[in-house]
Design a protein around this motif. Sequence first.
Motif, mmCIF file in Angstrom:
data_model
loop_
_atom_site.group_PDB
_atom_site.id
_atom_site.type_symbol
_atom_site.label_atom_id
_atom_site.label_comp_id
_atom_site.label_asym_id
_atom_site.label_seq_id
_atom_site.Cartn_x
_atom_site.Cartn_y
_atom_site.Cartn_z
ATOM 1 N N THR A 130 -104.491 65.293 -30.217
ATOM 2 C CA THR A 130 -103.269 65.980 -29.790
ATOM 3 C C THR A 130 -103.115 67.271 -30.585
ATOM 4 O O THR A 130 -103.263 67.274 -31.806
ATOM 5 N N ILE A 131 -102.838 68.355 -29.867
ATOM 6 C CA ILE A 131 -102.664 69.673 -30.492
ATOM 7 C C ILE A 131 -101.385 70.287 -29.944
ATOM 8 O O ILE A 131 -101.069 70.140 -28.756
ATOM 9 N N LYS A 132 -100.659 70.983 -30.802
ATOM 10 C CA LYS A 132 -99.480 71.721 -30.371
ATOM 11 C C LYS A 132 -99.792 73.215 -30.420
ATOM 12 O O LYS A 132 -100.241 73.730 -31.445
ATOM 13 N N ALA A 133 -99.549 73.894 -29.290
ATOM 14 C CA ALA A 133 -99.750 75.347 -29.204
ATOM 15 C C ALA A 133 -98.394 76.013 -29.016
ATOM 16 O O ALA A 133 -97.645 75.650 -28.108
ATOM 17 N N THR A 134 -98.109 76.987 -29.867
ATOM 18 C CA THR A 134 -96.835 77.709 -29.801
ATOM 19 C C THR A 134 -97.116 79.181 -29.528
ATOM 20 O O THR A 134 -97.873 79.828 -30.256
ATOM 21 N N GLY A 135 -96.505 79.707 -28.467
ATOM 22 C CA GLY A 135 -96.663 81.109 -28.138
ATOM 23 C C GLY A 135 -95.666 81.967 -28.895
ATOM 24 O O GLY A 135 -94.465 81.697 -28.895
ATOM 25 N N PRO A 182 -113.540 68.563 -30.052
ATOM 26 C CA PRO A 182 -114.846 67.916 -29.851
ATOM 27 C C PRO A 182 -115.188 67.775 -28.378
ATOM 28 O O PRO A 182 -114.312 67.581 -27.532
ATOM 29 N N VAL A 183 -116.460 67.896 -28.065
ATOM 30 C CA VAL A 183 -116.915 67.747 -26.686
ATOM 31 C C VAL A 183 -116.697 66.311 -26.223
ATOM 32 O O VAL A 183 -116.843 65.349 -26.988
ATOM 33 N N GLY A 184 -116.297 66.155 -24.964
ATOM 34 C CA GLY A 184 -116.107 64.830 -24.391
ATOM 35 C C GLY A 184 -114.846 64.118 -24.816
ATOM 36 O O GLY A 184 -114.681 62.932 -24.512
ATOM 37 N N ALA A 185 -113.929 64.816 -25.493
ATOM 38 C CA ALA A 185 -112.692 64.184 -25.963
ATOM 39 C C ALA A 185 -111.540 64.518 -25.022
ATOM 40 O O ALA A 185 -111.457 65.633 -24.493
ATOM 41 N N ASN A 186 -110.643 63.557 -24.810
ATOM 42 C CA ASN A 186 -109.410 63.819 -24.070
ATOM 43 C C ASN A 186 -108.446 64.541 -25.004
ATOM 44 O O ASN A 186 -107.942 63.954 -25.963
ATOM 45 N N VAL A 187 -108.217 65.813 -24.719
ATOM 46 C CA VAL A 187 -107.346 66.635 -25.559
ATOM 47 C C VAL A 187 -105.980 66.746 -24.893
ATOM 48 O O VAL A 187 -105.872 67.205 -23.755
ATOM 49 N N HIS A 188 -104.956 66.316 -25.595
ATOM 50 C CA HIS A 188 -103.570 66.398 -25.119
ATOM 51 C C HIS A 188 -102.937 67.600 -25.800
ATOM 52 O O HIS A 188 -102.791 67.622 -27.029
ATOM 53 N N LEU A 189 -102.582 68.615 -25.011
ATOM 54 C CA LEU A 189 -102.038 69.848 -25.563
ATOM 55 C C LEU A 189 -100.549 69.945 -25.260
ATOM 56 O O LEU A 189 -100.141 69.900 -24.090
ATOM 57 N N LEU A 190 -99.744 70.060 -26.295
ATOM 58 C CA LEU A 190 -98.309 70.302 -26.178
ATOM 59 C C LEU A 190 -98.070 71.793 -26.330
ATOM 60 O O LEU A 190 -98.549 72.409 -27.286
ATOM 61 N N VAL A 191 -97.337 72.382 -25.395
ATOM 62 C CA VAL A 191 -97.189 73.838 -25.348
ATOM 63 C C VAL A 191 -95.718 74.215 -25.334
ATOM 64 O O VAL A 191 -94.936 73.691 -24.525
ATOM 65 N N THR A 192 -95.332 75.141 -26.218
ATOM 66 C CA THR A 192 -93.960 75.638 -26.256
ATOM 67 C C THR A 192 -93.983 77.110 -26.659
ATOM 68 O O THR A 192 -95.027 77.660 -27.011
ATOM 69 N N GLY A 193 -92.829 77.753 -26.582
ATOM 70 C CA GLY A 193 -92.713 79.150 -26.959
ATOM 71 C C GLY A 193 -91.721 79.314 -28.094
ATOM 72 O O GLY A 193 -90.735 78.571 -28.197
ATOM 73 N N ALA A 194 -91.975 80.294 -28.955
ATOM 74 C CA ALA A 194 -91.099 80.532 -30.097
ATOM 75 C C ALA A 194 -90.071 81.615 -29.817
ATOM 76 O O ALA A 194 -89.069 81.717 -30.531
ATOM 77 N N ASP A 195 -90.283 82.433 -28.788
ATOM 78 C CA ASP A 195 -89.389 83.574 -28.562
ATOM 79 C C ASP A 195 -89.104 83.796 -27.079
ATOM 80 O O ASP A 195 -87.995 83.657 -26.622
ATOM 81 N N VAL A 196 -90.153 84.121 -26.305
ATOM 82 C CA VAL A 196 -89.996 84.325 -24.862
ATOM 83 C C VAL A 196 -91.012 83.419 -24.162
ATOM 84 O O VAL A 196 -91.727 82.657 -24.795
#
Length: 281
Positions: A130-135, A182-196
């Motif tokens: 699980t990874i969290k990405a913030t724009g 990693p290759v072949g892994a189920n990646v769960h990405l949580l995505v949100t924004g910090a400003d817009v």
Amino acid sequence: MTGAKLAARLSAAAATALIAGAAAAESVGKPVPDGIGFQPAVTELMRDLVWFDAILHWISLAIVVLVTALLGIVIFRFSEKKNPTPARFTHHVGLEVAWTAGPIVILFVIGAISLPILFKQLDVPEPDLTIKATGNQWYWSYEYPDEEIGFDAIMLARDELGEYGYADDEYLLATDTAMVVPVGANVHLLVTGADVIHAWTIPSFGVKVDAIPGRMNELWFNADRVGTYFGQCSELCGKDHSYMPITVKVVSAEDYAAWVDETRVAQGLPPKNGVTLAAAD
């Protein structure tokens, strides 16, 4: 940017540079000159989308051929010369049923094909990571909660590309740090924004979702080919919208474990997996 964030960025950049050499990742998913098709599909989701796109093109072709044939019949069979006395009727039940039922059937077929693909995109399987990405304006921040690491990803200047192992044509695409999975892994990405509102996407993965302040969106992917993949923010998020790229490196499980340890050590944490990049070589 705070001092802590800057330090995290620099440490993660060092670890990313190390993993780039260890993994020797080929740049797979990126735009090419004069390209008109999709980027290479490396996930089941993207292969489904490519297949669905082909189906839609065949359906569209059939509609164009049918309409063109009908227009030809009208032009040549019912011209003033061949049909000097036009009919006076205003309705034809069979014709009206056909041109109403036909599009309904077509839409039903498209829906029956597309909905399972849509549900597959939204139904997140049991994640391996699980990874969290913030724009942010205008860069991305990544957090790995299970690995206790995080860093910012800033676009590289043209004269920095070689230092980080990127080609000249990857300017505006490459970042100083990259999301590593990693290759072949189920990646769960949580995505949100910090400003817009921003948008996170990798075309080769077939995923795209808005990063909205105050809301957590999600997506998932499972890449089956080692390599480097690029994307760009897909929302008009401000004056530097075009300078907010996304870089993802898909590496082997051993290289991923080594990258996690190198990043943790660089950020002042003890190694977790006991794997070094030298050993991974």
